[in-house]
Every structure is written in C-alpha cells, then in structure tokens.
Design a protein around this motif. Structure first.
Motif, PDB file in Angstrom:
ATOM      1  N   SER A 134      14.022  15.472   8.821  1.00 34.64           N
ATOM      2  CA  SER A 134      13.564  14.103   8.558  1.00 34.64           C
ATOM      3  C   SER A 134      12.386  14.161   7.584  1.00 34.64           C
ATOM      4  CB  SER A 134      13.214  13.359   9.839  1.00 34.64           C
ATOM      5  OG  SER A 134      12.312  14.085  10.590  1.00 34.64           O
ATOM      6  N   SER A 135      12.674  14.644   6.351  1.00 34.22           N
ATOM      7  CA  SER A 135      11.612  14.917   5.391  1.00 34.22           C
ATOM      8  C   SER A 135      10.945  13.653   4.872  1.00 34.22           C
ATOM      9  CB  SER A 135      12.167  15.717   4.220  1.00 34.22           C
ATOM     10  OG  SER A 135      13.240  14.983   3.670  1.00 34.22           O
ATOM     11  N   ASN A 136      11.642  12.489   4.964  1.00 38.15           N
ATOM     12  CA  ASN A 136      11.001  11.262   4.488  1.00 38.15           C
ATOM     13  C   ASN A 136       9.864  10.836   5.411  1.00 38.15           C
ATOM     14  OD1 ASN A 136      12.749  10.556   6.524  1.00 38.15           O
ATOM     15  ND2 ASN A 136      13.311   8.589   5.617  1.00 38.15           N
ATOM     16  N   LEU A 137       9.762  11.478   6.584  1.00 40.02           N
ATOM     17  CA  LEU A 137       8.655  11.156   7.486  1.00 40.02           C
ATOM     18  C   LEU A 137       7.581  12.245   7.471  1.00 40.02           C
ATOM     19  CD1 LEU A 137      10.454   9.543  10.546  1.00 40.02           C
ATOM     20  CD2 LEU A 137       9.316   8.447   8.627  1.00 40.02           C
TER      21      LEU A 137
ATOM     22  N   THR B  27      10.334   1.698  12.637  1.00 38.62           N
ATOM     23  CA  THR B  27      11.800   1.674  12.550  1.00 38.62           C
ATOM     24  C   THR B  27      12.411   1.285  13.902  1.00 38.62           C
ATOM     25  OG1 THR B  27      11.624   3.497  10.987  1.00 38.62           O
ATOM     26  CG2 THR B  27      13.814   3.046  11.867  1.00 38.62           C
ATOM     27  N   ASP B  28      11.984   1.967  14.960  1.00 45.04           N
ATOM     28  CA  ASP B  28      12.526   1.663  16.287  1.00 45.04           C
ATOM     29  C   ASP B  28      12.161   0.233  16.714  1.00 45.04           C
ATOM     30  OD1 ASP B  28      13.756   4.173  16.750  1.00 45.04           O
ATOM     31  OD2 ASP B  28      11.830   5.046  17.325  1.00 45.04           O
ATOM     32  N   ALA B  29      10.927  -0.170  16.395  1.00 44.73           N
ATOM     33  CA  ALA B  29      10.486  -1.521  16.772  1.00 44.73           C
ATOM     34  C   ALA B  29      11.331  -2.582  16.074  1.00 44.73           C
ATOM     35  CB  ALA B  29       9.011  -1.709  16.431  1.00 44.73           C
ATOM     36  N   VAL B  30      11.715  -2.325  14.814  1.00 44.62           N
ATOM     37  CA  VAL B  30      12.527  -3.299  14.074  1.00 44.62           C
ATOM     38  C   VAL B  30      13.905  -3.433  14.737  1.00 44.62           C
ATOM     39  CG1 VAL B  30      13.706  -3.726  11.862  1.00 44.62           C
ATOM     40  CG2 VAL B  30      11.306  -3.027  11.876  1.00 44.62           C
ATOM     41  N   VAL B  31      14.491  -2.308  15.127  1.00 43.61           N
ATOM     42  CA  VAL B  31      15.814  -2.356  15.781  1.00 43.61           C
ATOM     43  C   VAL B  31      15.687  -3.078  17.135  1.00 43.61           C
ATOM     44  CG1 VAL B  31      17.747  -0.974  16.654  1.00 43.61           C
ATOM     45  CG2 VAL B  31      16.539  -0.242  14.596  1.00 43.61           C
ATOM     46  N   ALA B  32      14.606  -2.804  17.844  1.00 37.01           N
ATOM     47  CA  ALA B  32      14.382  -3.486  19.127  1.00 37.01           C
ATOM     48  C   ALA B  32      14.178  -4.989  18.905  1.00 37.01           C
ATOM     49  CB  ALA B  32      13.178  -2.881  19.844  1.00 37.01           C
ATOM     50  N   SER B  33      13.402  -5.342  17.881  1.00 36.88           N
ATOM     51  CA  SER B  33      13.112  -6.753  17.601  1.00 36.88           C
ATOM     52  C   SER B  33      14.386  -7.508  17.228  1.00 36.88           C
ATOM     53  CB  SER B  33      12.080  -6.838  16.477  1.00 36.88           C
ATOM     54  OG  SER B  33      11.878  -8.161  16.097  1.00 36.88           O
TER      55      SER B  33
ATOM     56  N   LEU C 172      -1.072  11.785   8.983  1.00 40.35           N
ATOM     57  CA  LEU C 172      -1.852  10.586   9.279  1.00 40.35           C
ATOM     58  C   LEU C 172      -1.825  10.243  10.763  1.00 40.35           C
ATOM     59  CD1 LEU C 172      -0.388   8.455   6.340  1.00 40.35           C
ATOM     60  CD2 LEU C 172      -2.635   9.546   6.380  1.00 40.35           C
ATOM     61  N   ALA C 173      -0.861  10.827  11.477  1.00 36.20           N
ATOM     62  CA  ALA C 173      -0.570  10.396  12.855  1.00 36.20           C
ATOM     63  C   ALA C 173      -1.490  11.024  13.897  1.00 36.20           C
ATOM     64  CB  ALA C 173       0.874  10.774  13.180  1.00 36.20           C
ATOM     65  N   ASP C 174      -1.498  10.402  15.063  1.00 37.53           N
ATOM     66  CA  ASP C 174      -2.058  11.014  16.268  1.00 37.53           C
ATOM     67  C   ASP C 174      -0.967  11.942  16.797  1.00 37.53           C
ATOM     68  OD1 ASP C 174      -2.736  11.623  18.897  1.00 37.53           O
ATOM     69  OD2 ASP C 174      -3.799   9.733  19.191  1.00 37.53           O
TER      70      ASP C 174
ATOM     71  N   PRO D 246       0.804  -1.220   0.000  1.00 41.76           N
ATOM     72  CA  PRO D 246       0.000   0.000   0.000  1.00 41.76           C
ATOM     73  C   PRO D 246       0.841   1.275   0.000  1.00 41.76           C
ATOM     74  CG  PRO D 246      -0.031  -1.045   2.168  1.00 41.76           C
ATOM     75  CD  PRO D 246       0.769  -1.938   1.284  1.00 41.76           C
ATOM     76  N   ILE D 247       0.398   2.275  -0.756  1.00 43.45           N
ATOM     77  CA  ILE D 247       1.022   3.605  -0.725  1.00 43.45           C
ATOM     78  C   ILE D 247      -0.082   4.592  -0.384  1.00 43.45           C
ATOM     79  CG2 ILE D 247       2.189   5.400  -2.085  1.00 43.45           C
ATOM     80  CD1 ILE D 247       3.398   3.233  -3.804  1.00 43.45           C
ATOM     81  N   VAL D 248       0.123   5.374   0.666  1.00 45.25           N
ATOM     82  CA  VAL D 248      -0.894   6.360   1.057  1.00 45.25           C
ATOM     83  C   VAL D 248      -0.505   7.704   0.459  1.00 45.25           C
ATOM     84  CG1 VAL D 248      -2.252   7.304   2.946  1.00 45.25           C
ATOM     85  CG2 VAL D 248      -1.081   5.118   3.261  1.00 45.25           C
ATOM     86  N   HIS D 249      -1.389   8.261  -0.357  1.00 49.31           N
ATOM     87  CA  HIS D 249      -1.144   9.587  -0.941  1.00 49.31           C
ATOM     88  C   HIS D 249      -1.764  10.620  -0.006  1.00 49.31           C
ATOM     89  CE1 HIS D 249       0.230   8.320  -5.053  1.00 49.31           C
ATOM     90  NE2 HIS D 249      -0.185   7.185  -4.525  1.00 49.31           N
ATOM     91  N   THR D 250      -0.926  11.389   0.670  1.00 49.04           N
ATOM     92  CA  THR D 250      -1.402  12.421   1.608  1.00 49.04           C
ATOM     93  C   THR D 250      -1.089  13.789   1.010  1.00 49.04           C
ATOM     94  OG1 THR D 250       0.644  12.883   2.818  1.00 49.04           O
ATOM     95  CG2 THR D 250      -0.539  10.888   3.453  1.00 49.04           C
ATOM     96  N   ILE D 251      -1.550  14.854   1.678  1.00 52.74           N
ATOM     97  CA  ILE D 251      -1.182  16.186   1.159  1.00 52.74           C
ATOM     98  C   ILE D 251       0.289  16.484   1.443  1.00 52.74           C
ATOM     99  CG2 ILE D 251      -3.422  17.347   0.997  1.00 52.74           C
ATOM    100  CD1 ILE D 251      -2.965  18.438   3.801  1.00 52.74           C
ATOM    101  N   GLY D 252       0.915  15.672   2.320  1.00 53.02           N
ATOM    102  CA  GLY D 252       2.342  15.878   2.609  1.00 53.02           C
ATOM    103  C   GLY D 252       3.253  14.956   1.801  1.00 53.02           C
ATOM    104  N   GLY D 253       2.698  14.209   0.852  1.00 53.35           N
ATOM    105  CA  GLY D 253       3.514  13.301   0.044  1.00 53.35           C
ATOM    106  C   GLY D 253       3.064  11.859   0.204  1.00 53.35           C
ATOM    107  N   GLU D 254       3.843  10.952  -0.375  1.00 56.25           N
ATOM    108  CA  GLU D 254       3.481   9.529  -0.349  1.00 56.25           C
ATOM    109  C   GLU D 254       4.071   8.841   0.879  1.00 56.25           C
ATOM    110  OE1 GLU D 254       4.635   7.651  -3.997  1.00 56.25           O
ATOM    111  OE2 GLU D 254       3.535   9.106  -5.203  1.00 56.25           O
ATOM    112  N   TYR D 255       3.255   8.029   1.528  1.00 61.55           N
ATOM    113  CA  TYR D 255       3.699   7.300   2.714  1.00 61.55           C
ATOM    114  C   TYR D 255       3.599   5.802   2.439  1.00 61.55           C
ATOM    115  CZ  TYR D 255       4.065   5.729   7.526  1.00 61.55           C
ATOM    116  OH  TYR D 255       4.482   5.105   8.672  1.00 61.55           O
ATOM    117  N   PHE D 256       4.692   5.099   2.667  1.00 63.90           N
ATOM    118  CA  PHE D 256       4.700   3.641   2.438  1.00 63.90           C
ATOM    119  C   PHE D 256       5.734   3.031   3.377  1.00 63.90           C
ATOM    120  CE2 PHE D 256       7.393   5.927  -0.466  1.00 63.90           C
ATOM    121  CZ  PHE D 256       8.617   5.294  -0.359  1.00 63.90           C
TER     122      PHE D 256
END
Ligand SMILES: C[S@@+](CC[C@H](N)C(=O)[O-])C[C@H]1O[C@@H](n2cnc3c(N)ncnc32)[C@H](O)[C@@H]1O
Length: 261
Positions: free
Chosen positions: A194-197, A110-116, A203-205, A58-68
């Motif tokens: 951190s423009s890639n985020l 990202t953090d969860a993957v490093v923790a895992s 989309l976030a809370d 899935p790719i989410v098209h937001t007003i701030g760019g694409e999120y995947f």
C-alpha cells in the motif's frame, strides 16, 4: 521545528488567506514561498514536513513522499456496495442505514467514507485523528473534495472530524452512545504494497491501541467494536478478540467484539 506552512509560487489571495488560517490553526510558522524549492525551504528551516497550500488543497511534503486527500479505495468499495457486493469492513460492523460509527483512527478517512455512505443521511460518522496534520488534511478534503457523484460528495461532507487522541474522546462519551466503535491503528508491520499510504507513516501516531482505550470503546459501543489488523497479528490475542472477519485470501482481518445483549 518539525513543520511549516507555505504556498505555491505566486499564490492568489485566497491561497494566501487559507495558508494564514492553517498556520494559525496548527500553530506553526507561515513562510512566504517566493522562488524557493521545497527542498531549499526544508534545508533553510531544518524541517521534516512542509504543508504547501495549492489550488487543489493542502499537500504535505514528508520524507516518505507527498500526502494529500484522495478517495483511495473508497470509490471502488462504494461502487461494489452499490452493485450488491460484500465489503468485509461493513460486514464486520454489521452496518446499515441510520447507524452511528465512531472511527477512532481516521487517517485518510477512506474507511469513514465507506461507512458514511452506508449509514446514509439518517446515520452519523465521527472521525477522530491524533495527528493534527492528518486531521487537518482529512477535514479539509472531506469538506472540499468534489466527486462526480453527488451521493459520494454527501457521504464525505457528513463526516465530522475531531483532532484528538481517541482515548480523550472516548472517556468523555456516555455508555452505549455509538452503534459501532472502529479502530484501524497503524499496523505493527507495515504492508509495503500500500505504497500510496507510505507518507502517512511519517505523520501518524504509530502506537498500538492501549487496553484501557479498548475497554472504553467497549463501554461506548452499543453493538460492536471492530478493529482492523494485518493477517497473523498479535493484537487480537492481546485485546482478547476471538471473532475474526475477512476474506479467505485477504491480508487484512477485522476483529469484532459484540457488545449488544
Ligand atoms: C492506518 S491509519 C487509518 C486509516 C483509515 N482507516 C483510512 O481508511 O484512511 C491510522 C490512523 O490512526 C491515527 N491514530 C493512531 N492512534 C490514534 C489514537 N489513539 N487516536 C486517534 N488517532 C490515532 C494515526 O495517526 C493514523 O492516521
């Protein structure tokens, strides 16, 4: 309407089926793509965000760019750990093989993957995400993203995702049930480098961690509660945190509450 689901143009059956499944799961309309551009669909249906199901997920098209889903900095951080280098988050958590982590703000994971990766097969990482769209993208990516290294794939696959507000999960957990409870809330002041985020913000809370939620985390954690924040934040004072970890020149800090006796 805030969101709809569509597919790439001329989708194969498996993409159409996945789109149907996702629209049902998120309880949002599924709109046939036909020959429409994403902009035309946004205008026609007056939506801010569109999830497009593609062959790469899935790719989410937001007003701030694409999120995947992507590994972001996790790949480099894992490589550094393999080479015996320090990771500030892992140090703040005092994390090692076999431990359990409840990541209360999963985001891109990202953090969860490093923790895992660090806790390994004998450990456990559960990620909680309040935004159903972000929870879905993370959950899909963690199950399907393929890296050339199998130990990285295994670290992704082991993470369990819950699409919920973390307060609702914490209040139902017993005392001392995770070694580490981790928060990485949206920074009060975004770090624009951190423009890639950037799309994540749409989309976030974006709310701060409530004091009552933090108190629940201290009850649920067996060893540490760790919160990631930008340098010079007021959140550590607000939450009564005095132990701060992080690099001397880093723009990010980790506040730590040690709850072990
Ligand atoms: C800065 S991002 C986390 C990034 C993440 N640590 C990573 O490595 O990708 C914060 C995320 O926490 C989520 N969030 C904020 N408050 C939350 C809450 N109370 N419960 C669950 N998720 C929350 C936001 O929707 C957002 O996706």
């Amino acid at each position: 309407m805030e969101l709809l689901v569509t597919t790439i143009q001329s989708p194969p059956c498996e993409i159409e089926e996945l789109a149907q499944e996702i629209a049902k799961k998120l309880q949002v309309p599924l709109i046939p793509r036909d020959r429409y551009s994403i902009t035309a669909l946004k205008n026609n249906y007056q939506v801010e965000n569109i999830i497009v199901i593609t062959k790469n997920g899935p790719i989410v098209h937001t007003i701030g760019g694409e999120y995947f889903f992507h590994l972001n900095m996790a790949e480099l951080r894992i490589e550094n750990l393999k080479n015996g280098k320090n990771d500030h988050m892992i140090a703040a958590m005092s994390l090692s093989a076999g431990m359990s982590v409840l990541d209360c703000t999963l985001g891109l994971a990202t953090d969860a993957v490093v923790a895992s990766f660090t806790v390994g097969q004998t450990g456990k990482v559960i990620g909680i995400e309040a935004s159903p769209i972000l929870a879905f993208v993370a959950s899909y990516g963690l199950q399907h993203f393929t890296h050339e290294k199998e130990d990285v794939n295994q670290a992704l696959r082991r993470i369990q995702v819950k699409s919920k507000h973390c307060h609702d999960v914490l209040i139902n957990l017993p005392d001392n049930s995770f070694d580490v409870v981790f928060f990485d809330p949206m920074f009060r002041q975004p770090i624009y480098s951190s423009s890639n985020l950037k799309p994540l913000r749409y989309l976030a809370d974006n709310s701060p961690i409530a004091e009552s939620t933090f108190a629940e985390a201290c009850r649920v954690a067996r060893k540490r509660v760790v919160i990631k924040e930008a340098l010079h934040n007021n959140e550590f004072d607000r939450l009564g945190i005095t132990a701060i970890y992080g690099g001397k020149y880093s723009s990010i800090q980790y506040g730590v509450i040690k709850v072990e006796n």
